[in-house]
Design an enzyme around this catalytic site. Structure first.
Site, PDB file in Angstrom:
ATOM      1  N   ASP A 221       0.835  -1.205   0.000  1.00  0.00           N
ATOM      2  CA  ASP A 221       0.000   0.000   0.000  1.00  0.00           C
ATOM      3  C   ASP A 221       0.870   1.256   0.000  1.00  0.00           C
ATOM      4  O   ASP A 221       2.045   1.214   0.358  1.00  0.00           O
ATOM      5  CB  ASP A 221      -0.907  -0.014   1.244  1.00  0.00           C
ATOM      6  CG  ASP A 221      -2.152   0.831   1.062  1.00  0.00           C
ATOM      7  OD1 ASP A 221      -2.296   1.476   0.006  1.00  0.00           O
ATOM      8  OD2 ASP A 221      -2.987   0.840   1.986  1.00  0.00           O
ATOM      9  N   HIS A 362      -9.437  -1.641  -8.317  1.00  0.00           N
ATOM     10  CA  HIS A 362      -9.414  -0.652  -7.228  1.00  0.00           C
ATOM     11  C   HIS A 362      -8.528   0.541  -7.565  1.00  0.00           C
ATOM     12  O   HIS A 362      -8.931   1.690  -7.425  1.00  0.00           O
ATOM     13  CB  HIS A 362      -8.942  -1.365  -5.955  1.00  0.00           C
ATOM     14  CG  HIS A 362      -8.664  -0.458  -4.803  1.00  0.00           C
ATOM     15  ND1 HIS A 362      -9.637   0.334  -4.226  1.00  0.00           N
ATOM     16  CD2 HIS A 362      -7.528  -0.209  -4.096  1.00  0.00           C
ATOM     17  CE1 HIS A 362      -9.107   1.023  -3.224  1.00  0.00           C
ATOM     18  NE2 HIS A 362      -7.831   0.716  -3.131  1.00  0.00           N
TER      19      HIS A 362
END
Ligand SMILES: *[C@@H]1O[C@H](CO)[C@@H](O)[C@H](O)[C@H]1NC(C)=O
Ligand SMILES: *[C@@H]1O[C@H](CO)[C@@H](O)[C@H](O)[C@H]1NC(C)=O
Length: 507
Positions: A221, A362
């Site tokens: 991330d 996403h």
């Protein structure tokens, strides 16, 4: 005459001793994580040069705003102000000097043991008697008012403290150990005494070992952060360059009227996002693709990667469509390359061809990049959150179900910084993530974001349609019948410039 001269000399000596102790190295290793997929922070020298050019006062900007998701451990301590007079006096006399600025964290030698930041909600500013309008309607109304707009299935799952507008402020305490963070909290509580009371706290930590920097579903991330002019000098390939005013209020690029004392501050959107990790893993395994030439495990991993748009390593599937590629993941000049162009494939059209990366992935939904032609969308945010909660236990893994034990809850303490909540966090969630027709102009409507998207105004567990997940049948619409992420609510805050802590906020 003589006496006062001596007094002055002694005074100067004491002052310089204090100055020395203040700037003496207090750390021998960085408080931050540095996973290989993320670029280093700017050096103090680079940041100085960049900020001089754009007029940013990094000594006055709180340390959390521009640095991204690098915290090893961080506590969010949400409080209400019970005695504004005492609070304001302590804010100015003792708390202000604890607050960490951006320059301090750029070098190990100037990093504090625990970085301390503070931010206030609108009701917090009201409690302090601050009447200036900060010019942000989202901030003014608070997050509870917009739960439905954000797509939350009601607020039954919200942390009680986030329901309503009872939270006046939050301390963000970041360090490399939980003990350090707890010590600093004790210090802050000792200073403020009964002038504040705790509403809620959440402590996050980076995941252990080779999962450091990865969120709980396993994906790396924090790779796609913008380069903020006035802070970042070395812009990476594929990195968005944004005017400082897109993140910091009152700086170049922010055209809203702000009170002078607020310049260099930023709006902080906090969300506690619970992740149902065993459920996600089961879902991915149950729906493995059947691409020829791949093993069962590889087909499983590919399905998961297509939901995100990256492999767990962080490698973009657009550039590594069938197998993970660790070198690509760790190459900071290639791991943000999302042109979605494939000149090697004659006649390739990125509005019809999602062989490599689904339109619904996403990362494409939250930041469309080349899909919108121009990267300058005006909807950039700096993400600065951290994972919270323990690793999946053996019992949960074998049951393929998350425990209901609150101590085993896990997820993301999401934070975004922006100069405009409606254009930043809210816009991304409402207009892109939850909008089944976005990205516009594609051959198949993408559906909602498979990870964080919700079908607006529906109950929990309402199936969510997404397309493009199967490279062998790209128009196929897939119905996701489990929610992997559950909103636990949050609040909006303003992270003021440090100077305001002894100015308007303490007046
Ligand atoms: C970025 O990816 C495209 C393919 O999508 C490729 O043609 C280009 O060379 C890549 N650029 C870099 C700098 O790797
Ligand atoms: C779609 O792209 C893939 C590779 O990126 C290519 O192999 C395929 O031929 C393309 N399909 C069409 C219809 O252009």
């Amino acid at each position: 005459m003589k006496v006062s001269y001596i007094a002055v000399v002694i005074g100067l000596a004491v002052q310089s001793a204090l100055a020395v102790s203040k700037f003496q190295p207090r750390r021998t290793s960085s408080m931050f994580i540095s996973p290989p997929a993320l670029p280093d922070l700017p050096s103090p020298q680079d940041a100085r040069t960049a900020s001089a050019g754009d007029g940013l006062i990094l000594d006055d900007i709180q340390s959390d705003i521009l640095i991204g998701m690098r915290k090893r451990t961080e506590m969010f301590f949400f409080f209400s102000v019970d005695d504004p007079t005492t609070f304001k006096s302590k804010l100015s006399s003792d708390i202000k000097s604890l607050i960490t600025n951006t320059n301090q964290v750029l070098s190990v030698s100037t990093q504090p043991i625990t970085a301390v930041n503070i931010a206030f909600s609108q009701t917090g500013l009201n409690a302090l008697g601050v009447t200036d309008d900060l010019g942000d309607p989202g901030f003014k109304n608070g997050q509870f008012a917009v739960a439905a707009k954000l797509g939350d299935a009601g607020t039954d799952n919200w942390v009680p403290g986030f329901k309503g507008t009872n939270i006046h402020g939050v301390f963000l305490l970041a360090s490399d150990t939980v003990d350090n963070v707890n010590d600093e909290l004790a210090n802050v509580q000792n200073i403020l005494g009964s002038s504040i009371s705790e509403v809620y706290r959440l402590t996050g930590s980076a995941r252990p070992g080779d999962q450091t920097g990865h969120e709980h579903f396993g994906f790396m991330d924090g790779i796609s952060q913008p380069a903020v002019q006035g802070f970042t000098r070395n812009v990476l390939n594929g990195q968005a360059v944004v005017a400082p005013g897109e993140i910091l209020v009152g700086e170049t690029g922010d055209n809203v009227d702000r009170p002078a004392w607020a310049i260099g501050g930023s709006f902080l959107a906090f969300r506690q996002v619970q992740q149902m990790v065993p459920e996600f893993s089961k879902f991915v395994a149950d729906n493995a693709l059947s691409v020829p030439g791949l093993t069962q495990q590889e087909n499983e991993d590919l399905f998961g990667a297509r939901l995100f748009g990256r492999w767990k390593s962080g490698a973009p599937i657009d550039l590594a469509p069938l197998h993970d590629d660790i070198d690509l993941a760790h190459d900071i000049n290639r791991n943000n390359n999302f042109t979605y162009q494939h000149p090697e494939s004659a006649g390739f059209d990125f509005n019809t061809n999602q062989t490599n990366c689904p339109f619904s992935a996403h990362l494409r939904k939250v930041r469309p990049r080349a899909d919108l032609g121009d990267e300058n969308t005006g909807h950039h945010i700096m993400r600065s959150g951290i994972t919270y909660g323990p690793e999946v236990t053996d019992a949960e893994a074998s049951a393929q179900q998350s425990s209901t034990d609150p101590d085993l809850q896990r997820g993301l303490a999401f934070i975004s910084y922006q100069s405009n909540i409606a254009q930043g966090f809210e816009f991304i969630q409402e207009k892109w993530v939850n909008n089944a027709n976005f990205i516009f102009g594609k051959s198949t409507p993408p559906g909602v974001d498979p990870i964080i998207g919700r079908v607006p105004n529906t109950a929990a567990e309402t199936p969510r349609d997404v397309s493009g997940t199967d490279p062998l049948d790209q128009a196929k619409v897939f119905s996701l019948d489990v929610e992997f992420v559950v909103s636990r609510g949050g609040e909006y805050f303003f992270s003021p410039p440090i100077s305001a802590l002894s100015g308007v906020l303490a007046a």
